[in-house]
Write an enzyme that holds these catalytic residues in place. Structure first.
Site, mmCIF file in Angstrom:
data_model
loop_
_atom_site.group_PDB
_atom_site.id
_atom_site.type_symbol
_atom_site.label_atom_id
_atom_site.label_comp_id
_atom_site.label_asym_id
_atom_site.label_seq_id
_atom_site.Cartn_x
_atom_site.Cartn_y
_atom_site.Cartn_z
ATOM 1 N N ALA A 255 43.839 55.868 56.578
ATOM 2 C CA ALA A 255 43.346 55.256 57.841
ATOM 3 C C ALA A 255 41.722 54.794 57.655
ATOM 4 C CB ALA A 255 43.636 56.473 58.998
ATOM 5 N N CYS A 263 41.064 38.581 51.461
ATOM 6 C CA CYS A 263 42.458 38.067 51.620
ATOM 7 C C CYS A 263 43.071 38.405 52.938
ATOM 8 C CB CYS A 263 42.949 38.549 50.394
ATOM 9 S SG CYS A 263 42.576 37.881 48.636
HETATM 10 P P1 NAD Z 1 35.831 32.189 45.585
HETATM 11 O O1 NAD Z 1 35.280 31.588 46.680
HETATM 12 O O2 NAD Z 1 35.237 33.183 44.895
HETATM 13 O O3 NAD Z 1 36.188 31.147 44.402
HETATM 14 C C1 NAD Z 1 36.390 29.835 44.551
HETATM 15 C C2 NAD Z 1 35.562 28.883 43.789
HETATM 16 O O4 NAD Z 1 36.187 27.499 43.550
HETATM 17 C C3 NAD Z 1 34.046 28.795 44.071
HETATM 18 O O5 NAD Z 1 33.245 29.122 42.983
HETATM 19 C C4 NAD Z 1 33.975 27.429 44.417
HETATM 20 O O6 NAD Z 1 32.692 26.702 44.021
HETATM 21 C C5 NAD Z 1 35.014 26.499 43.456
HETATM 22 N N1 NAD Z 1 35.616 25.299 43.821
HETATM 23 C C6 NAD Z 1 35.998 24.859 45.229
HETATM 24 N N2 NAD Z 1 36.548 23.483 44.878
HETATM 25 C C7 NAD Z 1 36.359 23.216 43.675
HETATM 26 C C8 NAD Z 1 36.647 21.953 42.902
HETATM 27 N N3 NAD Z 1 37.179 21.185 43.496
HETATM 28 N N4 NAD Z 1 36.455 22.027 41.458
HETATM 29 C C9 NAD Z 1 35.751 23.186 40.951
HETATM 30 N N5 NAD Z 1 35.437 24.385 41.717
HETATM 31 C C10 NAD Z 1 35.784 24.161 42.873
HETATM 32 O O7 NAD Z 1 37.460 32.511 45.790
HETATM 33 P P2 NAD Z 1 38.377 33.693 45.074
HETATM 34 O O8 NAD Z 1 38.219 34.924 45.955
HETATM 35 O O9 NAD Z 1 38.408 33.599 43.845
HETATM 36 O O10 NAD Z 1 39.724 33.149 45.748
HETATM 37 C C11 NAD Z 1 40.509 32.022 45.457
HETATM 38 C C12 NAD Z 1 41.767 31.844 45.749
HETATM 39 O O11 NAD Z 1 42.577 33.131 45.273
HETATM 40 C C13 NAD Z 1 41.961 32.042 47.139
HETATM 41 O O12 NAD Z 1 43.027 31.339 47.652
HETATM 42 C C14 NAD Z 1 42.374 33.538 47.564
HETATM 43 O O13 NAD Z 1 43.075 33.779 48.700
HETATM 44 C C15 NAD Z 1 43.075 33.855 46.221
HETATM 45 N N6 NAD Z 1 43.054 35.443 45.860
HETATM 46 C C16 NAD Z 1 42.112 35.886 45.882
HETATM 47 C C17 NAD Z 1 42.100 37.263 45.708
HETATM 48 C C18 NAD Z 1 40.584 38.189 45.879
HETATM 49 O O14 NAD Z 1 40.762 39.567 45.517
HETATM 50 N N7 NAD Z 1 39.441 37.582 45.702
HETATM 51 C C19 NAD Z 1 43.165 37.953 44.988
HETATM 52 C C20 NAD Z 1 44.201 37.273 45.170
HETATM 53 C C21 NAD Z 1 44.124 35.871 45.411
#
Ligand code: NAD
Length: 438
Positions: A255, A263
């Site tokens: 809790a 996410c």
């Molecule tokens: P983030 O914001 O840390 O990273 C995304 C990156 O993508 C940024 O650095 C951004 O500059 C880059 N980017 C965006 N458009 C781009 C393009 N056209 N070309 C090149 N680079 C580009 O996001 P994150 O936390 O890594 O999450 C990414 C995905 O993974 C999301 O869909 C999220 O839901 C999923 N996810 C995240 C986690 C987590 O714990 N963070 C876990 C599982 C899944």
């Protein structure tokens, strides 16, 4: 395998470096020039335990490189992963797919030869179909197989999660991609991590269903905690008592102040929207979202109660700002709503976090003082509120705390202490779902 990772954030960078560590030839691409410049200079733009060393090792071995140039990186790759952000769309809560679609367009014009394009970002059902359509429209000659491969890693334990997953889910429509994906994950597959092949839409939904279930489990125990407070029961003992049942399991039964992070909040909301649009609303998750949103701000009421009914003009030391320990991620952290509510009620806040201060300074409401450590945050405070359970806060020096605080009051939103022990040190203690001072 030659892999291009589009998006080098928490997921892209960790996945990219782990694939490089498996022996693949990986290029991590990002359009954020400062991020790539930092990585090229050996600086890691995020805080994730173990990442620094793993990046250095794989750069040295020649398996890992960085670029801002999508075209060249994609042109040379056998597999292109899309790991860009999918935040909540402003205004309606649907997932904002603009980054995914724009990456798909850029990939379309750069692919050469048969290429597997894998969506690792968390994306709603049907996004793979749209990525497929966008690529075909932008470049009718592109020979691609679009695959869904959602990521389940947790920040703070990301490398271990990536290398020792419970399962790897791969959704595909084009059989040519099966062998390629098996090859990409071969080192894990040999370690017996089950590779679950399914169709693309099912794979996309698996990710949302998993996150929604976990968010619901947390919300369930949080509501049970509130009931415990009303009836004089102890939520930790309830959690233990139910968690020993293998059908329930002990995990995600802690809790606290409500789930946050990059996410659960956005993914639960996106699933609610997908389900409503499909005419099959998931009421359990609609309620989960509502309960959790209200809960974060309601935590401020605990602080008010601990301070005798008002925080106006009082100083509150906030310990922990990130949504969980071992990360610098502040996205949707409960601390944001709690700090805002306390400020609204007239409190002065002195906040401290071991890793999240940089982001917190940009996100928390104005007027908050940022301290250099937990005791500095407690200096002159009428109460301290533990919001994130960093190890650093688990063994505080109570004598030192009492000496610097104006009043010996602790509100522990993570249940890391025992009230009777704190009472011995002269503290008034309140926590979540446990009788006062226990
Ligand atoms: P983030 O914001 O840390 O990273 C995304 C990156 O993508 C940024 O650095 C951004 O500059 C880059 N980017 C965006 N458009 C781009 C393009 N056209 N070309 C090149 N680079 C580009 O996001 P994150 O936390 O890594 O999450 C990414 C995905 O993974 C999301 O869909 C999220 O839901 C999923 N996810 C995240 C986690 C987590 O714990 N963070 C876990 C599982 C899944």
């Amino acid at each position: 395998m030659r892999i291009a990772m589009i998006g080098s954030g928490y997921v892209g960078l960790v996945s990219g470096v782990c694939f490089a560590d498996f022996g693949h030839d990986v290029i991590c691409v990002d359009k954020a020039h400062d991020k790539i410049a930092a990585l090229k200079e050996g600086r890691i733009p995020i805080y994730e335990p173990g990442l620094d060393e793993l990046v250095q090792r794989n750069v040295r071995s020649g398996n890992l490189s960085f670029s801002t140039d999508i075209a060249t990186s994609v042109g040379e790759a056998d597999v292109v992963f899309i790991a860009v952000g999918t935040p909540s769309r402003r205004g309606d809560g649907h997932a904002d797919l603009s980054y995914v679609y724009s990456a798909a367009r850029e990939i379309a014009s750069a692919v050469k030869g048969f290429t597997v394009v894998v969506t690792k970002s968390t994306v709603p059902v049907g996004t793979g179909d749209e990525v497929d359509r966008i690529i075909a429209e932008a470049n009718p000659l592109a020979d691609v197989a679009v695959v869904s491969n959602p990521e389940f890693l947790r920040e703070g334990a990301a490398i271990d999660d990536f290398k020792r997953p419970d399962r790897i889910v791969v959704g595909l429509e084009d059989e040519r991609a099966r062998e390629v994906m098996a090859e990409v994950y071969r080192p894990l597959y040999l370690n017996k991590a089950p590779l679950v092949f399914t169709d693309r839409r099912t794979s996309e939904l698996i990710k949302y269903a998993a996150n929604a279930f976990l968010a619901m489990k947390i919300t369930f125990i949080n509501e049970v905690a509130d009931l415990c407070e009303s009836v004089g029961a102890n939520v930790q003992e309830v959690a233990n008592g139910i968690g020993l049942d293998k059908r329930i399991g002990a995990k995600f039964l802690h809790a606290g102040p409500g789930y946050g992070g990059s996410c659960f909040p956005k993914d639960t909301l996106a699933l609610v929207k997908t389900a409503q649009d499909a005419g099959s609303p998931i009421r359990l998750i609609e309620t989960t979202v509502e309960v959790n949103t209200q809960r974060k701000r309601a935590m401020a009421r605990k602080v008010v109660a601990a301070c005798g009914g008002s925080v106006r003009g009082k100083t509150i030391g906030m310990l922990g700002l990130t949504f969980k320990p071992m990360t610098d991620d502040m996205r949707d952290a409960p601390s944001i709503a709690i700090a805002q509510a306390l400020v609204d009620l007239g409190a002065k806040i002195q906040a401290y976090d071991p890793e999240g201060m940089g982001h917190a300074k940009k996100i928390l409401p104005p007027g908050i003082d940022f301290a250099e450590g937990p005791y500095e945050a407690a200096e002159g405070a009428d109460a301290i509120c533990i919001v994130t359970e960093w190890n650093q806060f688990r063994a505080l020096d109570f004598k030192r705390l009492r000496d610097v605080m104006s009043a010996p009051v602790i509100v522990d939103l993570r249940n890391i202490y025992q009230g009777d022990e704190l009472a011995k040190h002269g503290f008034s203690y309140s926590s979540i779902g446990r009788p006062k001072n226990r």
